[in-house]
Design a protein around this motif. Sequence first.
Motif, PDB file in Angstrom:
ATOM      1  N   UNK A  44      32.991  52.376  33.587  1.00 39.92           N
ATOM      2  CA  UNK A  44      32.685  51.773  32.282  1.00 39.92           C
ATOM      3  C   UNK A  44      31.412  50.941  32.292  1.00 39.92           C
ATOM      4  N   UNK A  45      30.752  50.873  33.465  1.00 34.55           N
ATOM      5  CA  UNK A  45      29.561  50.038  33.633  1.00 34.55           C
ATOM      6  C   UNK A  45      29.855  48.609  33.180  1.00 34.55           C
ATOM      7  N   UNK A  46      30.953  48.081  33.687  1.00 33.17           N
ATOM      8  CA  UNK A  46      31.443  46.764  33.305  1.00 33.17           C
ATOM      9  C   UNK A  46      30.993  45.743  34.360  1.00 33.17           C
ATOM     10  N   UNK A  47      29.927  45.015  34.061  1.00 28.62           N
ATOM     11  CA  UNK A  47      29.380  44.051  35.021  1.00 28.62           C
ATOM     12  C   UNK A  47      30.347  42.903  35.270  1.00 28.62           C
ATOM     13  N   UNK A  48      31.048  42.436  34.236  1.00 28.58           N
ATOM     14  CA  UNK A  48      31.974  41.321  34.407  1.00 28.58           C
ATOM     15  C   UNK A  48      33.086  41.676  35.393  1.00 28.58           C
ATOM     16  N   UNK A  49      33.636  42.874  35.253  1.00 34.55           N
ATOM     17  CA  UNK A  49      34.677  43.321  36.171  1.00 34.55           C
ATOM     18  C   UNK A  49      34.107  43.511  37.572  1.00 34.55           C
ATOM     19  N   UNK A  50      32.899  44.042  37.658  1.00 40.85           N
ATOM     20  CA  UNK A  50      32.246  44.225  38.952  1.00 40.85           C
ATOM     21  C   UNK A  50      32.063  42.893  39.667  1.00 40.85           C
ATOM     22  N   UNK A  51      31.684  41.864  38.926  1.00 41.41           N
ATOM     23  CA  UNK A  51      31.508  40.536  39.518  1.00 41.41           C
ATOM     24  C   UNK A  51      32.826  39.979  40.043  1.00 41.41           C
ATOM     25  N   UNK A  52      33.920  40.262  39.345  1.00 42.72           N
ATOM     26  CA  UNK A  52      35.225  39.788  39.819  1.00 42.72           C
ATOM     27  C   UNK A  52      35.591  40.440  41.149  1.00 42.72           C
ATOM     28  N   UNK A  53      35.198  41.700  41.300  1.00 41.73           N
ATOM     29  CA  UNK A  53      35.448  42.395  42.571  1.00 41.73           C
ATOM     30  C   UNK A  53      34.675  41.727  43.704  1.00 41.73           C
ATOM     31  N   UNK A  54      33.408  41.427  43.441  1.00 39.36           N
ATOM     32  CA  UNK A  54      32.577  40.763  44.450  1.00 39.36           C
ATOM     33  C   UNK A  54      33.167  39.409  44.815  1.00 39.36           C
ATOM     34  N   UNK A  55      33.646  38.674  43.820  1.00 40.23           N
ATOM     35  CA  UNK A  55      34.232  37.368  44.066  1.00 40.23           C
ATOM     36  C   UNK A  55      35.516  37.487  44.885  1.00 40.23           C
ATOM     37  N   UNK A  56      36.336  38.478  44.579  1.00 35.89           N
ATOM     38  CA  UNK A  56      37.593  38.666  45.303  1.00 35.89           C
ATOM     39  C   UNK A  56      37.352  38.991  46.768  1.00 35.89           C
ATOM     40  N   UNK A  57      36.235  39.653  47.061  1.00 34.62           N
ATOM     41  CA  UNK A  57      35.937  39.981  48.455  1.00 34.62           C
ATOM     42  C   UNK A  57      35.819  38.724  49.303  1.00 34.62           C
ATOM     43  N   UNK A  58      35.307  37.651  48.736  1.00 33.58           N
ATOM     44  CA  UNK A  58      35.234  36.384  49.473  1.00 33.58           C
ATOM     45  C   UNK A  58      36.629  35.883  49.828  1.00 33.58           C
ATOM     46  N   UNK A  59      37.574  36.038  48.892  1.00 38.09           N
ATOM     47  CA  UNK A  59      38.955  35.636  49.143  1.00 38.09           C
ATOM     48  C   UNK A  59      39.576  36.476  50.242  1.00 38.09           C
ATOM     49  N   UNK A  60      39.339  37.780  50.182  1.00 37.73           N
ATOM     50  CA  UNK A  60      39.877  38.688  51.206  1.00 37.73           C
ATOM     51  C   UNK A  60      39.340  38.327  52.583  1.00 37.73           C
ATOM     52  N   UNK A  61      38.058  38.015  52.663  1.00 42.74           N
ATOM     53  CA  UNK A  61      37.461  37.650  53.955  1.00 42.74           C
ATOM     54  C   UNK A  61      38.133  36.405  54.542  1.00 42.74           C
ATOM     55  N   UNK A  62      38.389  35.412  53.707  1.00 39.93           N
ATOM     56  CA  UNK A  62      39.036  34.188  54.183  1.00 39.93           C
ATOM     57  C   UNK A  62      40.466  34.467  54.636  1.00 39.93           C
TER      58      UNK A  62
END
Length: 242
Positions: free
Chosen positions: A151-169
């Motif tokens: 859907x070329x949804x930048x807001x959703x894409x940003x949430x994925x990037x943010x969640x990756x930080x949580x997964x790493x921790x």
Amino acid sequence: MVMDIKSHTHHISQQYNLELDEIKTKLSEMGGLAQRQVNDAIQALIDADAETAERVVREDDHVNDMELDIDEDCVRILARRQPAASDLRLVIAVTKAITDLERVGDEASKIARQAIALSGDGSTPRGYVEVRHIGGHVSRMLSDALDAFARLDIDLALRVVETDNTVDMEYNSAMREMLTFMMEDPRNISRALNIMWSLRALERIGDHARNLAQYVVYLVKGEDVRHESYDEIQEQIQDDNE
């Protein structure tokens, strides 16, 4: 920001439109298969289900074949159509995305192999709670990244990037716990290593989901943000919108 990828660009040549639509459709199908592999591998590990795990390993060949097929389609479009601007970004993003999805399949196979190795063990290894928890995060990341790409949804894409930080921790915390588990009793080492390899594979799947999300920014904004943090990407997008 949301834009349907199916309306990315329309051309006078109907055949060209069909070729672009085809690589999008095939990418979606490959993503669906990779996501099913991940979910099945996680469940196979938790349930000690060797049969499901073996199916995940077998399906990896299908994922590999899909990568080659889509890659050939993209090369053909580049050679025949010489796409420019947004079309070129789309083709490039698809070629990168299929590489990440192929590696997602590889990581799912690694988890499945650990499930097979543990399936004959009567005990319940420590770490299954962490596997389920991190696996849930990673599965949602992959689903959201594919949805954001479609859907070329930048807001959703940003949430994925943010969640990756949580997964790493959470991954780092889980690994410390497994090391402590091994130190408590050397008999735990073999089982703990199987879980640690699975956790590592899940963390890597999260990284590939993050990559897919970052390609969305490239598609919409034309900017390569693969080596930028969540805050840097967000700031860059905000600057562009001002």
